[in-house]
Design an enzyme around this catalytic site. Structure first.
Site, short mmCIF file in Angstrom:
data_model
loop_
_atom_site.label_atom_id
_atom_site.label_comp_id
_atom_site.label_asym_id
_atom_site.label_seq_id
_atom_site.Cartn_x
_atom_site.Cartn_y
_atom_site.Cartn_z
N ILE A 259 4.77 0.19 -40.14
CA ILE A 259 6.17 0.46 -39.82
C ILE A 259 6.74 0.94 -41.06
O ILE A 259 6.52 0.09 -42.09
CB ILE A 259 6.83 -0.83 -39.14
CG1 ILE A 259 6.08 -1.02 -37.90
CG2 ILE A 259 8.29 -0.61 -39.20
CD1 ILE A 259 6.29 -2.37 -37.19
N HIS B 260 3.19 9.63 -30.40
CA HIS B 260 2.78 8.21 -29.72
C HIS B 260 2.29 8.47 -28.27
O HIS B 260 2.91 9.37 -27.41
CB HIS B 260 4.31 7.49 -29.45
CG HIS B 260 4.27 6.08 -28.74
ND1 HIS B 260 3.72 5.18 -29.22
CD2 HIS B 260 4.46 5.82 -27.40
CE1 HIS B 260 3.72 4.09 -28.67
NE2 HIS B 260 4.10 4.39 -27.60
C1 GRF Z 1 -3.13 8.42 -31.09
O1 GRF Z 1 -3.57 8.06 -29.96
C2 GRF Z 1 -1.88 8.30 -31.74
O2 GRF Z 1 -0.93 8.73 -30.91
C3 GRF Z 1 -1.72 6.90 -31.94
O3 GRF Z 1 -2.88 6.79 -32.56
C4 GRF Z 1 -3.75 7.18 -32.25
C5 GRF Z 1 -4.44 7.97 -33.36
O4 GRF Z 1 -5.65 8.57 -33.08
N1 GRF Z 1 -0.51 6.66 -32.63
P1 GRF Z 1 -6.18 9.61 -34.32
O5 GRF Z 1 -6.40 8.88 -35.57
O6 GRF Z 1 -5.05 10.75 -34.56
O7 GRF Z 1 -7.53 9.80 -33.80
#
Ligand code: GRF
Length: 218
Positions: free
Chosen positions: A94, A111
């Site tokens: 955060i 997200h």
């Molecule tokens: C994704 O689902 C993103 O939305 C979330 O964490 C995950 C990260 O995946 N915040 P990656 O590291 O991009 O493969």
């Protein structure tokens, strides 16, 4: 025209980072990734960036006395690389209000839900529990409230009979890999502005056949 200089913050796998790298490699893409920062030394995304010839830095949050001190180190690294836009891509820290304010409307996040539904963690489990028929992902500008802020692009995916969190996550992730490059392209092309905490996109965006809004450029 000069391409927008992007810094990507990661903590892990980096598949969204990879989607941005691949998009940025395309002819005429208006942004370039100049730096990838991870707060974890073992993040797989660091290898992806290095393979693409992108500078990487590890800034471990555990080595700092406070969130603010960690964020100051991030800020310094981003500025030293003359980063103009920061993309959080699976960055699991955060950010402090000071950092968010300093990068206001120049800091975006992806997200894995259709915000404002399901902010926070375990979004796929929660979507299944709630029985929603549509789930998806959101690319948004970051504000100090977690998983909040002006929405740039959303992509919806159906929740199917027989889904478990893993299957649903996979379907959402495929949508993330399309939504994030689209959002970056729109921002870097100067087509996105924030008006009263809502995003306005200039110009038409042709159809893709996917529930992606705004629709992707061909
Ligand atoms: C994704 O689902 C993103 O939305 C979330 O964490 C995950 C990260 O995946 N915040 P990656 O590291 O991009 O493969």
């Amino acid at each position: 025209m000069a391409r927008l200089r992007v810094g990507v913050l990661i903590s892990g796998r980096g598949s969204n980072l990879q989607a941005l790298i691949d998009a940025a490699a395309g002819a005429g893409f208006p942004a370039e990734i100049v730096l990838t920062i991870s707060n974890r030394r073992d993040a797989q995304g660091l290898e992806r960036a290095a393979k693409a010839g992108i500078a990487t830095q590890v800034i471990e949050h555990g080595k700092f006395a406070s969130r603010e001190a960690f964020d100051a180190a991030l800020d310094q690294a981003l500025r030293a690389s003359r980063v103009e836009l920061v993309c959080n891509a699976g960055f699991m820290r955060i950010l402090s209000a000071g950092f968010v304010e300093a990068w206001r409307d120049r800091l975006v996040n992806i997200h894995p839900s259709l915000l404002p539904a399901f902010p926070g963690l375990h979004t796929h489990e929660r979507a299944l529990e709630a029985g929603v028929r549509l789930h998806g992902c959101t690319v948004h500008f970051v504000r100090s409230k977690v998983d909040d802020g002006p929405i740039i692009v959303q992509a919806a995916v159906p929740v199917l009979a027989g889904d478990d969190a893993e299957k649903l996550a996979e379907r959402v992730l495929a949508a993330e890999h399309r939504a994030y490059p689209l959002a970056l392209a729109l921002i870097a092309a100067g087509r996105v502005r924030v008006e009263g905490e809502r995003v306005v996109i200039r110009g038409a965006v042709p159809a893709t056949g996917m529930l992606l809004n705004p629709k992707a450029e061909s």
